[in-house]
Motif scaffolding. Structure first.
Motif, PDB file in Angstrom:
ATOM      1  N   GLN A  56      -9.028  -1.012  -2.913  1.00 38.27           N
ATOM      2  CA  GLN A  56      -7.647  -0.815  -3.357  1.00 38.27           C
ATOM      3  C   GLN A  56      -6.805  -0.031  -2.360  1.00 38.27           C
ATOM      4  OE1 GLN A  56      -6.807   0.138  -7.570  1.00 38.27           O
ATOM      5  NE2 GLN A  56      -9.019   0.125  -7.880  1.00 38.27           N
ATOM      6  N   TYR A  57      -7.419   0.976  -1.721  1.00 37.33           N
ATOM      7  CA  TYR A  57      -6.615   1.907  -0.926  1.00 37.33           C
ATOM      8  C   TYR A  57      -7.055   2.026   0.529  1.00 37.33           C
ATOM      9  CZ  TYR A  57      -5.984   3.340  -5.802  1.00 37.33           C
ATOM     10  OH  TYR A  57      -5.758   3.341  -7.144  1.00 37.33           O
ATOM     11  N   ASN A  58      -8.151   1.320   0.889  1.00 45.34           N
ATOM     12  CA  ASN A  58      -8.714   1.441   2.238  1.00 45.34           C
ATOM     13  C   ASN A  58      -9.101   2.884   2.562  1.00 45.34           C
ATOM     14  OD1 ASN A  58      -9.566   0.268   4.660  1.00 45.34           O
ATOM     15  ND2 ASN A  58      -7.667   0.817   5.706  1.00 45.34           N
ATOM     16  N   ILE A  59      -9.643   3.564   1.559  1.00 36.34           N
ATOM     17  CA  ILE A  59     -10.091   4.950   1.703  1.00 36.34           C
ATOM     18  C   ILE A  59     -11.616   4.978   1.700  1.00 36.34           C
ATOM     19  CG2 ILE A  59     -10.179   7.232   0.600  1.00 36.34           C
ATOM     20  CD1 ILE A  59      -7.425   6.607  -0.604  1.00 36.34           C
ATOM     21  N   ALA A  87      -6.721   9.537  -5.177  1.00 40.22           N
ATOM     22  CA  ALA A  87      -6.383   8.426  -4.284  1.00 40.22           C
ATOM     23  C   ALA A  87      -5.122   8.740  -3.500  1.00 40.22           C
ATOM     24  CB  ALA A  87      -6.207   7.142  -5.086  1.00 40.22           C
ATOM     25  N   ALA A  88      -4.152   9.358  -4.163  1.00 37.74           N
ATOM     26  CA  ALA A  88      -2.902   9.721  -3.486  1.00 37.74           C
ATOM     27  C   ALA A  88      -3.175  10.667  -2.330  1.00 37.74           C
ATOM     28  CB  ALA A  88      -1.935  10.358  -4.484  1.00 37.74           C
ATOM     29  N   TYR A 104     -12.241   2.456  -4.128  1.00 35.37           N
ATOM     30  CA  TYR A 104     -11.292   3.147  -3.250  1.00 35.37           C
ATOM     31  C   TYR A 104     -11.097   2.400  -1.936  1.00 35.37           C
ATOM     32  CZ  TYR A 104     -10.481   7.416  -5.949  1.00 35.37           C
ATOM     33  OH  TYR A 104     -10.066   8.312  -6.889  1.00 35.37           O
ATOM     34  N   ARG A 114       0.836  -1.206   0.000  1.00 33.35           N
ATOM     35  CA  ARG A 114       0.000   0.000   0.000  1.00 33.35           C
ATOM     36  C   ARG A 114       0.872   1.257   0.000  1.00 33.35           C
ATOM     37  NH1 ARG A 114      -4.872  -0.947   3.450  1.00 33.35           N
ATOM     38  NH2 ARG A 114      -5.536  -1.933   1.508  1.00 33.35           N
ATOM     39  N   GLU A 115       1.981   1.189   0.737  1.00 34.74           N
ATOM     40  CA  GLU A 115       2.913   2.321   0.745  1.00 34.74           C
ATOM     41  C   GLU A 115       3.528   2.507  -0.638  1.00 34.74           C
ATOM     42  OE1 GLU A 115       4.973   5.570   2.262  1.00 34.74           O
ATOM     43  OE2 GLU A 115       3.324   4.411   3.145  1.00 34.74           O
ATOM     44  N   GLU A 130       2.104   1.757  -3.453  1.00 37.26           N
ATOM     45  CA  GLU A 130       1.065   2.329  -4.294  1.00 37.26           C
ATOM     46  C   GLU A 130       0.863   3.810  -3.987  1.00 37.26           C
ATOM     47  OE1 GLU A 130      -2.056   2.148  -7.245  1.00 37.26           O
ATOM     48  OE2 GLU A 130      -0.121   1.188  -6.846  1.00 37.26           O
ATOM     49  N   LYS A 131       0.933   4.164  -2.714  1.00 40.19           N
ATOM     50  CA  LYS A 131       0.796   5.567  -2.333  1.00 40.19           C
ATOM     51  C   LYS A 131       1.872   6.415  -2.993  1.00 40.19           C
ATOM     52  CE  LYS A 131       2.032   7.182   1.784  1.00 40.19           C
ATOM     53  NZ  LYS A 131       2.018   7.465   3.237  1.00 40.19           N
ATOM     54  N   LEU A 181      -4.627   8.777   0.548  1.00 39.11           N
ATOM     55  CA  LEU A 181      -3.645   7.939   1.223  1.00 39.11           C
ATOM     56  C   LEU A 181      -2.753   8.718   2.178  1.00 39.11           C
ATOM     57  CD1 LEU A 181      -2.667   5.546  -1.692  1.00 39.11           C
ATOM     58  CD2 LEU A 181      -3.758   4.894   0.450  1.00 39.11           C
TER      59      LEU A 181
END
Length: 369
Positions: free
Chosen positions: A347-350, A308-309, A344, A286-287, A289-290, A312
């Motif tokens: 993929q990103y836990n957002i 998304a960035a 979201y 995840r880091e 991807e961020k 994150l």
């Protein structure tokens, strides 16, 4: 006639050229020189030399603090026409021709570290593990090459963070799998290896992994105490693997020395205690991807990736639903919102925040869709 003398060195080298240029800086009272060529672009060549100089200076300061003080007044980095790697000597390292882009940022989790930078830091590490603390490099490469490889990754971890591409986590633990076949023990002498790939895997990778194993078993504080004691005790002397194991036994009384000895003698060394749990791997990916999304946002501006960035790094993302829509458009919008929220989150836990436009005040909001 030139009279040259050197004290407390294991070998002696000098490199001369009328074409050399030099940039220098002082770190902890040590003069660090970077000799380089003008390879057709004077500005680029100087930037490359300065970049290598900066990393080497940082590494000298870091290793001095963590392992023991660099004992000489000067250190030289020399660009040459060496091919196939780099080479260490007491107070001097020999590099090949620089070919990297000095304007790139190589510190990110997704960044590829040029060999010129990683190799230079590695050769600096040899000032501790070869130049000052000596060993039989032919019989016990573990003590100089494995320890230097680990020291290099340790430097990058502490400089750029746990998930740095050249750090201990990524280099030694992320892709840790058991061997299907038996290999030579880590304490094998050079003549036992039949190929460079075998030597490289066992000495530079597995051997370095033993030091991470030791670090995790005894803890950071004792680990550094072991290396400092080893450095101080065998400074300007020759040490053996048994000497190193004796230092471990002296500082840690939990029988770790036996575990490390077994690791060095094993033909299928696989430290299960270093396997990364799945949840920590997810944090790492995840880091990654961020960082990728943040880099994309810098290059290309506002997009779904850049949103998304932002999420994150902790910014709230609002989906604002317009009220003046037909029933058909509202239905389509609800489907889009549901899809975005699921995507979201997965993929990103957002968690996207959905509001009607009439209920939205705009206060403390950074990102709006």
């Amino acid at each position: 006639m030139i009279d040259i003398s050197a004290e407390n060195v294991r070998d002696f080298v000098f490199i001369a050229s009328s074409k050399f240029k030099r940039v220098s800086q002082k770190v902890d009272g040590i003069r660090v020189n970077s000799f380089y060529f003008d390879n057709g672009d004077a500005i680029q060549s100087k930037k490359q030399a300065l970049t290598v100089l900066s990393h080497c200076s940082d590494a000298i300061s870091f290793f001095s603090k963590e392992f023991g003080q660099y004992p000489f007044e000067e250190f030289d980095i020399v660009e040459t026409y060496l091919t196939g790697g780099a080479m260490e000597y007491p107070q001097l390292i020999q590099m090949g021709v620089y070919g990297f882009n000095p304007d790139e940022n190589y510190s990110g989790i997704n960044s590829y570290m040029p060999f010129e930078i990683e190799g230079a830091v590695h050769e600096v590490g040899h000032q501790w593990w070869f130049s000052v603390v000596g060993n039989n490099e032919f019989k016990e490469s573990f003590l100089d090459e494995s320890l230097t490889s680990y020291s290099t990754a340790y430097y990058f971890e502490k400089k750029y963070g746990k998930y740095c591409s050249q750090g201990t986590f990524t280099q030694f633990r992320l892709h840790l799998y058991p061997d299907e076949n038996q290999s030579l023990p880590i304490n094998s002498s050079v003549d036992k290896f039949t190929s460079w790939s075998d030597y490289s895997m066992i000495i530079y990778r597995k051997g370095a992994l033993v030091f991470e194993d030791l670090r995790q078993r005894v803890g950071e504080e004792k680990f550094l105490q072991i290396l400092k004691t080893y450095f101080d005790r065998y400074k300007f002397k020759n040490a053996s693997i048994d000497d190193f194991l004796s230092v471990i036994e002296e500082i840690d009384e939990e029988n770790v020395e036996n575990s490390i000895r077994e690791a060095l003698n094993s033909k299928n060394y696989f430290p299960e205690n270093l396997i990364i749990p799945d949840d920590e791997k997810q944090v790492f990916y995840r880091e990654m991807e961020k960082q990728r999304l943040l880099e994309q946002a810098k290059k290309y501006g506002l997009s779904l990736d850049s949103l998304a960035a932002k999420g994150l790094i902790g910014d709230k993302i609002y989906l604002i639903k317009p009220s003046s829509l037909s029933q058909h458009d509202k239905t389509q919008l609800e489907q889009l919102i549901s899809s975005l929220k699921d995507s979201y989150k997965m993929q990103y836990n957002i968690d996207l925040i959905v509001k009607d436009d009439k209920d939205f005040s705009g206060e403390e909001v950074k990102i709006i869709i």
